[in-house]
Write an enzyme that holds these catalytic residues in place. Structure first.
Site, mmCIF file in Angstrom:
data_model
loop_
_atom_site.group_PDB
_atom_site.id
_atom_site.type_symbol
_atom_site.label_atom_id
_atom_site.label_comp_id
_atom_site.label_asym_id
_atom_site.label_seq_id
_atom_site.Cartn_x
_atom_site.Cartn_y
_atom_site.Cartn_z
ATOM 1 N N GLU A 215 49.790 40.920 41.759
ATOM 2 C CA GLU A 215 49.389 39.670 41.117
ATOM 3 C C GLU A 215 49.635 39.709 39.609
ATOM 4 O O GLU A 215 50.125 38.736 39.030
ATOM 5 C CB GLU A 215 47.892 39.400 41.344
ATOM 6 N N CYS B 231 41.592 41.793 43.830
ATOM 7 C CA CYS B 231 40.475 42.583 43.311
ATOM 8 C C CYS B 231 39.876 41.831 42.119
ATOM 9 O O CYS B 231 40.388 40.789 41.701
ATOM 10 C CB CYS B 231 40.972 43.968 42.896
ATOM 11 N N CYS C 168 42.457 41.291 39.209
ATOM 12 C CA CYS C 168 43.465 40.267 39.498
ATOM 13 C C CYS C 168 42.838 38.880 39.600
ATOM 14 O O CYS C 168 43.400 37.905 39.095
ATOM 15 C CB CYS C 168 44.221 40.627 40.767
#
Length: 155
Positions: free
Chosen positions: A55, A83, A86
């Site tokens: 990402e 996560c 990101c």
């Protein structure tokens, strides 16, 4: 839904690129006006970079292409639930929608472990769609980790 599948397939192709260089197979694409403007796949190990997530790489490329760190009107397709790092970067980039395939109960920050976008005080909340091509993405990740465990047993 058909457009989601088309773009998630492109993200899955990015994940395959990661697997080929022995990275966790996670891929991402960023779409604006129905066209892919940026692609990324995990490169943490190869670049020795803790921020080398698919990402983040895609966000950097999209920002460079659009000559702005703000990416309104863009969607990001990613093969695994983002996560916290990101999800935060996606939020600050003003991405309109996050579409992810497989959930991540250990580290997912969009509902599986916790939901960053439900925090009070944030001024932008991307729309979240999940489960698009989830079985394919999950299988790719499972295969990768099975292979890594097998390799570790033979060492």
């Amino acid at each position: 839904m058909e457009k989601h599948i088309k773009f998630m397939n492109a993200a899955l192709k990015e994940a395959e690129k990661a697997a080929k260089i022995d990275e966790v197979p996670i891929g991402a694409v960023i779409v604006k006006d129905g066209k892919i403007i940026a692609r990324g796949f995990n490169k943490r190990e190869n670049n020795n970079d803790p921020t080398g997530h698919a990402e983040i790489i895609a966000l950097r490329k999209a920002a460079k292409k659009l000559k702005s760190w703000r990416l309104p009107g863009c969607q990001i397709y990613v093969t695994l639930e983002p996560c916290a790092m990101c999800a935060g970067a996606i939020l600050w980039a003003r991405i309109e929608e996050v579409i992810y395939a497989a959930s991540d109960p250990k580290g997912g920050a969009l509902g599986s472990s916790f939901n960053l976008y439900e925090q009070q005080g944030i001024n932008h909340r991307p729309k979240v769609t999940y489960g698009v091509e989830a079985s394919r993405a999950s299988q790719m990740l499972s295969n990768y980790f099975q292979q890594k465990r097998a390799e570790n047993k033979t060492k």
